[in-house]
Design an enzyme around this catalytic site. Structure first.
Site, mmCIF file in Angstrom:
data_model
loop_
_atom_site.group_PDB
_atom_site.id
_atom_site.type_symbol
_atom_site.label_atom_id
_atom_site.label_comp_id
_atom_site.label_asym_id
_atom_site.label_seq_id
_atom_site.Cartn_x
_atom_site.Cartn_y
_atom_site.Cartn_z
ATOM 1 N N GLU A 266 -6.580 4.808 8.032
ATOM 2 C CA GLU A 266 -6.379 6.235 7.708
ATOM 3 C C GLU A 266 -7.644 6.815 7.085
ATOM 4 O O GLU A 266 -7.986 7.973 7.314
ATOM 5 C CB GLU A 266 -5.152 6.386 6.789
ATOM 6 C CG GLU A 266 -3.863 6.189 7.577
ATOM 7 C CD GLU A 266 -2.721 5.547 6.811
ATOM 8 O OE1 GLU A 266 -2.729 5.577 5.566
ATOM 9 O OE2 GLU A 266 -1.823 4.982 7.472
ATOM 10 N N GLY B 134 2.925 2.428 10.833
ATOM 11 C CA GLY B 134 3.888 3.509 10.659
ATOM 12 C C GLY B 134 4.605 3.904 11.944
ATOM 13 O O GLY B 134 5.284 4.917 12.002
ATOM 14 N N HIS C 7 -9.403 1.302 5.195
ATOM 15 C CA HIS C 7 -8.102 1.478 5.845
ATOM 16 C C HIS C 7 -8.269 2.427 7.034
ATOM 17 O O HIS C 7 -9.061 3.362 6.977
ATOM 18 C CB HIS C 7 -7.080 2.035 4.842
ATOM 19 C CG HIS C 7 -5.681 1.985 5.373
ATOM 20 N ND1 HIS C 7 -5.199 2.918 6.259
ATOM 21 C CD2 HIS C 7 -4.691 1.092 5.172
ATOM 22 C CE1 HIS C 7 -3.953 2.590 6.581
ATOM 23 N NE2 HIS C 7 -3.622 1.494 5.938
ATOM 24 N N GLY D 131 3.013 -1.113 4.284
ATOM 25 C CA GLY D 131 3.092 0.317 4.005
ATOM 26 C C GLY D 131 4.519 0.718 3.677
ATOM 27 O O GLY D 131 5.022 0.481 2.572
ATOM 28 N N GLY D 132 5.201 1.326 4.647
ATOM 29 C CA GLY D 132 6.531 1.901 4.425
ATOM 30 C C GLY D 132 7.510 0.989 3.714
ATOM 31 O O GLY D 132 8.204 1.412 2.772
ATOM 32 N N ASN E 235 0.873 -1.177 0.000
ATOM 33 C CA ASN E 235 0.000 0.000 0.000
ATOM 34 C C ASN E 235 0.907 1.224 0.000
ATOM 35 O O ASN E 235 1.484 1.576 1.025
ATOM 36 C CB ASN E 235 -0.896 -0.031 1.247
ATOM 37 C CG ASN E 235 -1.728 1.233 1.385
ATOM 38 O OD1 ASN E 235 -1.786 2.054 0.462
ATOM 39 N ND2 ASN E 235 -2.375 1.387 2.540
ATOM 40 N N TRP E 236 1.008 1.856 -1.152
ATOM 41 C CA TRP E 236 1.954 2.977 -1.283
ATOM 42 C C TRP E 236 1.427 4.252 -0.647
ATOM 43 O O TRP E 236 2.159 5.244 -0.565
ATOM 44 C CB TRP E 236 2.281 3.218 -2.759
ATOM 45 C CG TRP E 236 3.116 2.140 -3.387
ATOM 46 C CD1 TRP E 236 3.605 1.009 -2.779
ATOM 47 C CD2 TRP E 236 3.577 2.094 -4.740
ATOM 48 N NE1 TRP E 236 4.325 0.264 -3.670
ATOM 49 C CE2 TRP E 236 4.329 0.902 -4.889
ATOM 50 C CE3 TRP E 236 3.425 2.935 -5.847
ATOM 51 C CZ2 TRP E 236 4.930 0.544 -6.093
ATOM 52 C CZ3 TRP E 236 4.015 2.575 -7.054
ATOM 53 C CH2 TRP E 236 4.763 1.389 -7.170
ATOM 54 N N LYS E 237 0.179 4.265 -0.260
ATOM 55 C CA LYS E 237 -0.429 5.468 0.354
ATOM 56 C C LYS E 237 -0.179 6.687 -0.551
ATOM 57 O O LYS E 237 -0.114 6.530 -1.771
ATOM 58 C CB LYS E 237 0.087 5.653 1.779
ATOM 59 C CG LYS E 237 -0.064 4.357 2.606
ATOM 60 C CD LYS E 237 0.148 4.530 4.064
ATOM 61 C CE LYS E 237 -0.040 3.190 4.778
ATOM 62 N NZ LYS E 237 0.055 3.288 6.225
ATOM 63 N N GLU F 202 -5.087 -4.705 10.734
ATOM 64 C CA GLU F 202 -4.038 -3.712 10.923
ATOM 65 C C GLU F 202 -4.297 -2.941 12.209
ATOM 66 O O GLU F 202 -5.099 -2.002 12.222
ATOM 67 C CB GLU F 202 -4.031 -2.718 9.745
ATOM 68 C CG GLU F 202 -3.782 -3.338 8.399
ATOM 69 C CD GLU F 202 -3.240 -2.323 7.396
ATOM 70 O OE1 GLU F 202 -2.164 -2.585 6.855
ATOM 71 O OE2 GLU F 202 -3.864 -1.271 7.188
HETATM 72 P P1 13P Z 1 3.288 0.419 7.700
HETATM 73 O O1 13P Z 1 3.775 -0.870 7.116
HETATM 74 O O2 13P Z 1 4.018 1.637 7.189
HETATM 75 O O3 13P Z 1 3.194 0.364 9.187
HETATM 76 O O4 13P Z 1 1.776 0.611 7.156
HETATM 77 C C1 13P Z 1 0.889 -0.437 7.254
HETATM 78 C C2 13P Z 1 -0.342 -0.080 6.485
HETATM 79 O O5 13P Z 1 -1.080 0.815 6.861
HETATM 80 C C3 13P Z 1 -0.610 -0.807 5.242
HETATM 81 O O6 13P Z 1 -1.894 -0.553 4.769
#
Ligand code: 13P
Length: 250
Positions: free
Chosen positions: A98, A172, A96, A233-234, A9-11, A166
């Site tokens: 977020e 993050g 998600h 994510g990251g 997930n590149w956000k 999650e």
């Molecule tokens: P991180 O791997 O950066 O903690 O993010 C997880 C995430 O929100 C994937 O959707």
């Protein structure tokens, strides 16, 4: 047996050019490594179509990070499922944390999106997870069960659905749920699916873990009986880290 699934997930990261570069590198490595797990990446909306073309030959799936629940119309800033399907997406990430926390998405809104996406022929990654406050108050199971049950209200067929657990406090932050903590919630989600659907549906459902998954902790998490890959994510923004996680998943 369930096939693990790892999705990056590149956000809100990467321009179109940067996205194509990263996607091409991932496609080449996945193409060469031929992992047993399913692999996907979710770039931003503007990059979807071009990234889809870069992935086409490789088997890496294209995913979107969100969608709207109407086909078209006066919804400034939104993107519909038919647009995503036409752009080449096979998956859409919904609910998600977020989206829930920063954009006010409720279980009811998430449910409308889930129904619309599945009806459009997209596969859905439904995200659930508790906040730190909810964990400390001991209501993790209650919150996650409600997110699953309400997110799937009136959804009769979950063949094309994946759930991503999650924990919000692990996203993050560099804090990962321990493999035991994650396994406990994954098992509870599978139990909820068995109650809502049946034993077969529960057995086949893939449940990803997400929240600070890194090359160093991926294998132990994915080794747990109810963890079927990860939503990353990251670490999905770095080719080598992402590939190490893909390899840990199979
Ligand atoms: P991180 O791997 O950066 O903690 O993010 C997880 C995430 O929100 C994937 O959707």
């Amino acid at each position: 047996m369930r096939r693990n699934i790892v999705v990056g997930n590149w956000k809100m990261n990467n321009t179109i050019a940067e996205s194509i570069e990263l996607a091409t590198a991932i496609a080449e490595k996945v193409g060469a490594a031929k992992p047993d797990c399913e692999v996907g990446i979710a770039p931003t909306f503007p990059a979807l179509h071009e990234v889809g073309k870069a992935l086409e030959w490789s088997g890496v799936k294209l995913a979107a990070q969100n969608c709207h629940y109407e086909n078209d119309g006066a919804f400034t800033g939104e993107v519909s499922t038919r647009m995503l399907a036409a752009a080449g997406c096979s998956y859409v990430i919904l609910g998600h944390s977020e989206r829930r926390q920063l954009f006010g998405e409720t279980n009811e809104v998430v449910n409308r999106k889930v129904k619309k996406a599945l009806a459009e022929g997209l596969r859905v990654i439904l995200c659930v997870g508790e906040t730190l406050d909810e964990r400390e108050r001991g209501v993790t199971e209650e919150i996650v069960t409600a997110q699953v049950a309400e997110g799937l209200a009136d959804v009769s067929d979950i063949t094309e659905l994946v759930i991503a657990y999650e924990p919000v406090w692990a996203i993050g932050t560099g804090k990962t749920a321990s493999k035991e903590q994650a396994q406990e919630v994954h098992a509870s989600i599978r139990g909820t699916i068995e109650r809502l659907y049946d034993e077969q549906a529960a057995k086949h459902l893939r449940i990803q873990y997400g929240g600070s998954v890194k090359p160093g902790n991926a294998a132990e998490l994915f080794g747990m009986p109810d963890i079927d890959g990860g939503l990353i994510g990251g670490a999905s923004l770095k080719v080598d880290d992402f590939m190490a996680i893909v390899e840990a998943a199979g």
